[in-house]
Design a protein around this motif. Structure first.
Motif, PDB file in Angstrom:
ATOM      1  N   GLY A 109      12.912  36.042  78.602  1.00  0.00           N
ATOM      2  CA  GLY A 109      13.123  37.163  77.607  1.00  0.00           C
ATOM      3  C   GLY A 109      14.569  37.442  77.994  1.00  0.00           C
ATOM      4  N   PRO A 110      15.095  38.328  76.878  1.00  0.00           N
ATOM      5  CA  PRO A 110      16.546  38.529  77.041  1.00  0.00           C
ATOM      6  C   PRO A 110      17.008  39.139  78.474  1.00  0.00           C
ATOM      7  CG  PRO A 110      15.757  39.173  74.990  1.00  0.00           C
ATOM      8  CD  PRO A 110      14.368  38.843  75.828  1.00  0.00           C
ATOM      9  N   VAL A 111      16.201  39.937  79.054  1.00  0.00           N
ATOM     10  CA  VAL A 111      16.704  40.636  80.511  1.00  0.00           C
ATOM     11  C   VAL A 111      16.587  39.517  81.424  1.00  0.00           C
ATOM     12  CG1 VAL A 111      15.747  42.087  82.256  1.00  0.00           C
ATOM     13  CG2 VAL A 111      15.329  42.769  79.935  1.00  0.00           C
ATOM     14  N   GLU A 112      15.667  38.665  81.598  1.00  0.00           N
ATOM     15  CA  GLU A 112      15.890  37.561  82.552  1.00  0.00           C
ATOM     16  C   GLU A 112      16.924  36.515  82.355  1.00  0.00           C
ATOM     17  OE1 GLU A 112      11.841  39.130  82.215  1.00  0.00           O
ATOM     18  OE2 GLU A 112      13.216  38.266  80.595  1.00  0.00           O
ATOM     19  N   VAL A 113      17.301  36.442  80.814  1.00  0.00           N
ATOM     20  CA  VAL A 113      18.433  35.562  80.691  1.00  0.00           C
ATOM     21  C   VAL A 113      19.689  35.841  80.966  1.00  0.00           C
ATOM     22  CG1 VAL A 113      19.666  34.394  78.738  1.00  0.00           C
ATOM     23  CG2 VAL A 113      16.987  33.989  78.881  1.00  0.00           C
ATOM     24  N   ALA A 114      19.724  37.245  80.648  1.00  0.00           N
ATOM     25  CA  ALA A 114      21.082  37.907  81.029  1.00  0.00           C
ATOM     26  C   ALA A 114      21.453  37.970  82.515  1.00  0.00           C
ATOM     27  CB  ALA A 114      21.055  39.485  80.854  1.00  0.00           C
ATOM     28  N   LYS A 115      20.462  38.225  83.446  1.00  0.00           N
ATOM     29  CA  LYS A 115      20.579  37.967  84.851  1.00  0.00           C
ATOM     30  C   LYS A 115      20.918  36.664  85.152  1.00  0.00           C
ATOM     31  CE  LYS A 115      18.105  39.062  89.087  1.00  0.00           C
ATOM     32  NZ  LYS A 115      16.912  39.562  89.826  1.00  0.00           N
ATOM     33  N   ALA A 116      20.116  35.851  84.666  1.00  0.00           N
ATOM     34  CA  ALA A 116      20.202  34.391  85.088  1.00  0.00           C
ATOM     35  C   ALA A 116      21.734  33.640  84.585  1.00  0.00           C
ATOM     36  CB  ALA A 116      19.355  33.241  84.544  1.00  0.00           C
ATOM     37  N   ALA A 117      22.078  34.334  83.531  1.00  0.00           N
ATOM     38  CA  ALA A 117      23.515  33.811  83.132  1.00  0.00           C
ATOM     39  C   ALA A 117      24.707  34.576  83.637  1.00  0.00           C
ATOM     40  CB  ALA A 117      23.363  33.972  81.616  1.00  0.00           C
ATOM     41  N   GLY A 118      24.416  35.800  84.233  1.00  0.00           N
ATOM     42  CA  GLY A 118      25.440  36.447  85.002  1.00  0.00           C
ATOM     43  C   GLY A 118      26.334  37.373  83.840  1.00  0.00           C
ATOM     44  N   VAL A 119      25.595  37.528  82.728  1.00  0.00           N
ATOM     45  CA  VAL A 119      26.503  38.335  81.667  1.00  0.00           C
ATOM     46  C   VAL A 119      25.737  39.890  81.667  1.00  0.00           C
ATOM     47  CG1 VAL A 119      26.975  36.016  80.562  1.00  0.00           C
ATOM     48  CG2 VAL A 119      24.797  37.356  79.963  1.00  0.00           C
ATOM     49  N   PRO A 120      26.406  40.793  81.069  1.00  0.00           N
ATOM     50  CA  PRO A 120      26.041  41.989  80.890  1.00  0.00           C
ATOM     51  C   PRO A 120      24.894  41.928  79.987  1.00  0.00           C
ATOM     52  CG  PRO A 120      28.321  42.014  80.568  1.00  0.00           C
ATOM     53  CD  PRO A 120      28.001  40.565  80.665  1.00  0.00           C
ATOM     54  N   LEU A 121      23.880  42.984  80.167  1.00  0.00           N
ATOM     55  CA  LEU A 121      22.455  42.904  79.415  1.00  0.00           C
ATOM     56  C   LEU A 121      22.989  43.495  78.096  1.00  0.00           C
ATOM     57  CD1 LEU A 121      19.607  42.887  79.226  1.00  0.00           C
ATOM     58  CD2 LEU A 121      19.647  45.057  80.053  1.00  0.00           C
ATOM     59  N   ALA A 122      24.267  44.433  77.985  1.00  0.00           N
ATOM     60  CA  ALA A 122      24.671  44.771  76.715  1.00  0.00           C
ATOM     61  C   ALA A 122      25.342  43.720  75.739  1.00  0.00           C
ATOM     62  CB  ALA A 122      25.633  45.805  76.955  1.00  0.00           C
ATOM     63  N   ALA A 123      25.668  42.878  76.235  1.00  0.00           N
ATOM     64  CA  ALA A 123      26.209  41.720  75.650  1.00  0.00           C
ATOM     65  C   ALA A 123      24.969  40.892  74.976  1.00  0.00           C
ATOM     66  CB  ALA A 123      27.220  40.861  76.401  1.00  0.00           C
ATOM     67  N   VAL A 124      23.971  40.700  75.658  1.00  0.00           N
ATOM     68  CA  VAL A 124      22.838  39.958  75.231  1.00  0.00           C
ATOM     69  C   VAL A 124      22.212  40.743  74.165  1.00  0.00           C
ATOM     70  CG1 VAL A 124      20.652  38.939  75.853  1.00  0.00           C
ATOM     71  CG2 VAL A 124      22.526  38.813  77.439  1.00  0.00           C
ATOM     72  N   TYR A 125      22.000  42.168  74.483  1.00  0.00           N
ATOM     73  CA  TYR A 125      21.582  42.967  73.165  1.00  0.00           C
ATOM     74  C   TYR A 125      22.228  42.783  72.065  1.00  0.00           C
ATOM     75  CZ  TYR A 125      20.845  47.147  70.786  1.00  0.00           C
ATOM     76  OH  TYR A 125      20.463  47.943  69.685  1.00  0.00           O
ATOM     77  N   ARG A 126      23.563  42.815  72.065  1.00  0.00           N
ATOM     78  CA  ARG A 126      24.446  42.846  70.991  1.00  0.00           C
ATOM     79  C   ARG A 126      24.301  41.546  70.186  1.00  0.00           C
ATOM     80  NH1 ARG A 126      29.021  43.314  73.304  1.00  0.00           N
ATOM     81  NH2 ARG A 126      28.595  45.478  73.683  1.00  0.00           N
ATOM     82  N   HIS A 127      24.273  40.381  70.912  1.00  0.00           N
ATOM     83  CA  HIS A 127      24.266  38.954  70.115  1.00  0.00           C
ATOM     84  C   HIS A 127      23.099  38.235  70.082  1.00  0.00           C
ATOM     85  CE1 HIS A 127      28.716  39.146  69.954  1.00  0.00           C
ATOM     86  NE2 HIS A 127      28.672  39.587  71.451  1.00  0.00           N
ATOM     87  N   PHE A 128      21.967  38.588  71.034  1.00  0.00           N
ATOM     88  CA  PHE A 128      20.720  37.922  71.202  1.00  0.00           C
ATOM     89  C   PHE A 128      19.662  38.985  71.200  1.00  0.00           C
ATOM     90  CE2 PHE A 128      24.375  35.419  72.862  1.00  0.00           C
ATOM     91  CZ  PHE A 128      24.250  34.451  72.097  1.00  0.00           C
ATOM     92  N   PRO A 129      19.538  39.864  70.493  1.00  0.00           N
ATOM     93  CA  PRO A 129      18.410  40.866  70.648  1.00  0.00           C
ATOM     94  C   PRO A 129      16.950  40.373  70.850  1.00  0.00           C
ATOM     95  CG  PRO A 129      19.063  41.072  68.410  1.00  0.00           C
ATOM     96  CD  PRO A 129      19.988  39.859  69.081  1.00  0.00           C
ATOM     97  N   ASP A 130      16.560  39.389  70.217  1.00  0.00           N
ATOM     98  CA  ASP A 130      15.191  38.901  70.041  1.00  0.00           C
ATOM     99  C   ASP A 130      15.269  37.424  70.924  1.00  0.00           C
ATOM    100  OD1 ASP A 130      14.388  41.144  68.663  1.00  0.00           O
ATOM    101  OD2 ASP A 130      15.233  40.107  66.865  1.00  0.00           O
ATOM    102  N   ARG A 131      13.878  37.222  71.322  1.00  0.00           N
ATOM    103  CA  ARG A 131      13.734  35.864  71.881  1.00  0.00           C
ATOM    104  C   ARG A 131      14.127  34.601  71.006  1.00  0.00           C
ATOM    105  NH1 ARG A 131       8.629  34.979  73.269  1.00  0.00           N
ATOM    106  NH2 ARG A 131       9.146  33.778  75.384  1.00  0.00           N
TER     107      ARG A 131
END
Length: 217
Positions: free
Chosen positions: A28-50
């Motif tokens: 999911g987005p939370v796991e991906v943000a952590k694995a990618a080393g990017v801010p969760l807010a950036a994932v939320y902004r650009h990739f909010p859904d699976r």
């Protein structure tokens, strides 16, 4: 623009790596943000859904194809298509897309398998998928912006899905099985389009258009 492209690449790589390691349903987005080393807010902004995580993979592949030529056809990759038939141009474009997807293949194989149990995620991704296919038509200099173009994009999506299943297990060094499957599917589409054109125009294609440019593709 470059920051967004880098974010998309890192998210796509992390999503497919996690899918291959732990399954798509646990990615999911939370796991991906952590694995990618990017801010969760950036994932939320650009990739909010699976579904948007799959969209990131699609975007990386599409941009790799489109980078070979700019929007007005002045790029080197598109110029190399001069004199080719529509079928040949589309073959070249789709094979470049399959090449661009190779780094993600293990994760995609798992995601495709697991998506059978996630109809809503698959449905949410469908619109992005159709848009991707429309851009592949444009890259091949095939009209994609009319109602007939929308039908071409849908037909290309169905064709791509069939070849995609071959590509997932293609262990040949040069993707020979994928190339053969794609060539066969495009030839069938061309034949169907030619038949449709003859029926609708009394034996000739309207305005001298290339037969494959009929709504089938």
């Amino acid at each position: 623009m470059d920051d967004t492209r880098e974010l998309t690449r890192r998210v796509a790589e992390a999503a497919m790596r996690l899918a291959a390691e732990r399954g798509w349903r646990r990615t999911g987005p939370v796991e991906v943000a952590k694995a990618a080393g990017v801010p969760l807010a950036a994932v939320y902004r650009h990739f909010p859904d699976r579904a948007d995580l799959l969209g990131a993979v699609s975007t990386v592949a599409d941009e790799a194809v489109l980078a070979d030529g700019d929007a007005d056809g002045a790029g080197a990759g598109i110029n190399e298509m001069a004199g080719e038939t529509a079928r040949d141009r589309l073959f070249d474009v789709m094979m470049r897309r399959f090449d661009a997807l190779l780094p993600f293949r293990d994760g995609l194989a798992v995601a495709v398998r697991d998506l059978r149990r996630e109809p809503f995620t698959a449905l949410a991704f469908a619109r992005r998928y159709r848009r991707s296919m429309a851009w592949m038509l444009r890259a091949a200099r095939i009209e994609a912006d009319s109602p007939a173009g929308a039908l071409r994009a849908a037909a290309l999506g169905a064709l791509h899905a069939r070849v995609f299943r071959v590509w997932l297990t293609d262990d040949t060094a040069d993707l020979a099985r994928t190339m053969a499957a794609l060539d066969g599917e495009l030839r069938k589409a061309e034949s169907w389009a030619n038949s449709l054109c003859r029926r609708s125009s009394g034996g000739t294609t309207a305005g001298g258009a290339e037969p494959i440019d009929a709504p089938a593709v």
